[in-house]
Write a protein that holds these residues in place. Sequence first.
Motif, PDB file in Angstrom:
ATOM      1  N   THR A   1     -60.605  24.241  30.956  1.00 37.97           N
ATOM      2  CA  THR A   1     -61.906  24.837  31.231  1.00 37.97           C
ATOM      3  C   THR A   1     -61.787  25.813  32.388  1.00 37.97           C
ATOM      4  O   THR A   1     -60.687  26.082  32.873  1.00 37.97           O
ATOM      5  N   ASP A   2     -62.908  26.348  32.825  1.00 37.05           N
ATOM      6  CA  ASP A   2     -62.910  27.283  33.946  1.00 37.05           C
ATOM      7  C   ASP A   2     -62.416  26.586  35.214  1.00 37.05           C
ATOM      8  O   ASP A   2     -62.823  25.468  35.514  1.00 37.05           O
ATOM      9  N   MET A   3     -61.551  27.265  35.933  1.00 36.01           N
ATOM     10  CA  MET A   3     -60.961  26.708  37.146  1.00 36.01           C
ATOM     11  C   MET A   3     -60.990  27.783  38.230  1.00 36.01           C
ATOM     12  O   MET A   3     -60.719  28.955  37.955  1.00 36.01           O
ATOM     13  N   GLU A   4     -61.331  27.367  39.452  1.00 36.29           N
ATOM     14  CA  GLU A   4     -61.349  28.312  40.568  1.00 36.29           C
ATOM     15  C   GLU A   4     -61.020  27.578  41.855  1.00 36.29           C
ATOM     16  O   GLU A   4     -61.031  26.345  41.898  1.00 36.29           O
TER      17      GLU A   4
ATOM     18  N   LEU B   1     -73.237  26.724  42.264  1.00 38.91           N
ATOM     19  CA  LEU B   1     -72.973  26.541  40.837  1.00 38.91           C
ATOM     20  C   LEU B   1     -74.090  27.134  39.977  1.00 38.91           C
ATOM     21  O   LEU B   1     -75.272  27.001  40.301  1.00 38.91           O
TER      22      LEU B   1
ATOM     23  N   ILE C   1     -63.247  23.016  40.467  1.00 39.02           N
ATOM     24  CA  ILE C   1     -63.222  23.800  41.699  1.00 39.02           C
ATOM     25  C   ILE C   1     -62.328  23.070  42.691  1.00 39.02           C
ATOM     26  O   ILE C   1     -62.534  21.891  42.969  1.00 39.02           O
TER      27      ILE C   1
ATOM     28  N   ASN D   1     -56.483  20.372  34.537  1.00 35.71           N
ATOM     29  CA  ASN D   1     -56.875  21.423  33.604  1.00 35.71           C
ATOM     30  C   ASN D   1     -55.971  21.485  32.370  1.00 35.71           C
ATOM     31  O   ASN D   1     -56.362  22.046  31.351  1.00 35.71           O
TER      32      ASN D   1
ATOM     33  N   THR E   1     -73.717  25.155  34.195  1.00 35.46           N
ATOM     34  CA  THR E   1     -72.626  24.211  34.434  1.00 35.46           C
ATOM     35  C   THR E   1     -73.238  22.815  34.455  1.00 35.46           C
ATOM     36  O   THR E   1     -73.992  22.472  35.360  1.00 35.46           O
TER      37      THR E   1
ATOM     38  N   VAL F   1     -69.118  19.243  36.862  1.00 31.90           N
ATOM     39  CA  VAL F   1     -68.134  19.911  37.706  1.00 31.90           C
ATOM     40  C   VAL F   1     -67.235  18.859  38.348  1.00 31.90           C
ATOM     41  O   VAL F   1     -67.703  17.774  38.701  1.00 31.90           O
TER      42      VAL F   1
ATOM     43  N   ASP G   1     -67.092  20.914  32.763  1.00 30.88           N
ATOM     44  CA  ASP G   1     -67.296  22.332  32.459  1.00 30.88           C
ATOM     45  C   ASP G   1     -66.544  23.255  33.414  1.00 30.88           C
ATOM     46  O   ASP G   1     -66.213  24.380  33.063  1.00 30.88           O
ATOM     47  N   ARG G   2     -66.344  22.786  34.656  1.00 27.94           N
ATOM     48  CA  ARG G   2     -65.748  23.644  35.674  1.00 27.94           C
ATOM     49  C   ARG G   2     -64.950  22.784  36.646  1.00 27.94           C
ATOM     50  O   ARG G   2     -65.371  21.687  36.999  1.00 27.94           O
TER      51      ARG G   2
END
Length: 158
Positions: free
Chosen positions: A71-74, A94, A51, A66, A98, A101, A48-49
């Motif tokens: 998906t969401d990336m940070e 988190l 990091i 990715n 989520t 991860v 889902d994420r």
Amino acid sequence: MKTLLLVRHAKSDWPEDTEDFDRPLAESGILDAQRMAAHLHETGIKVDRLISSPALRALSTCKIFNQHFQTDMETNKKLYNANEGNFVSVIYELADDTESVAMFSHNNGISNFANTLCDSIFAFSTCGVAAWEIDCDSWTDFEGAPKKLLFYLEPKYI
């Protein structure tokens, strides 16, 4: 249930006059990251994420993953030169929606943290990936929750 994946950055290069933070991936590292990400995606792993440490080699590995997971990336600076507590701190941040991860970081921190999660002894290879099932509904329950190692993969074995 939650799922935690730990990913050590892929093989990096160290060009002359390059600071540690700015080290790029080596060609073999790019290929390993592409192969590992494709393998995980094709076997049905859900993430889902993502990091990542902001260091170039970790962030580049994350970006390759990715391309498959979209998906969401940070980035999180706590994952660069991280100790075990840094990983837990990032996990506690988190959101509970989520479910899974993937965290991209460096040795020795990532191996040391993995060793606190189970009885196995980890020495992550470059682009090594380990996954755990965490028996909790909230990431804030992470430390006390039962954890089950699902797998550990190295690029040379996939």
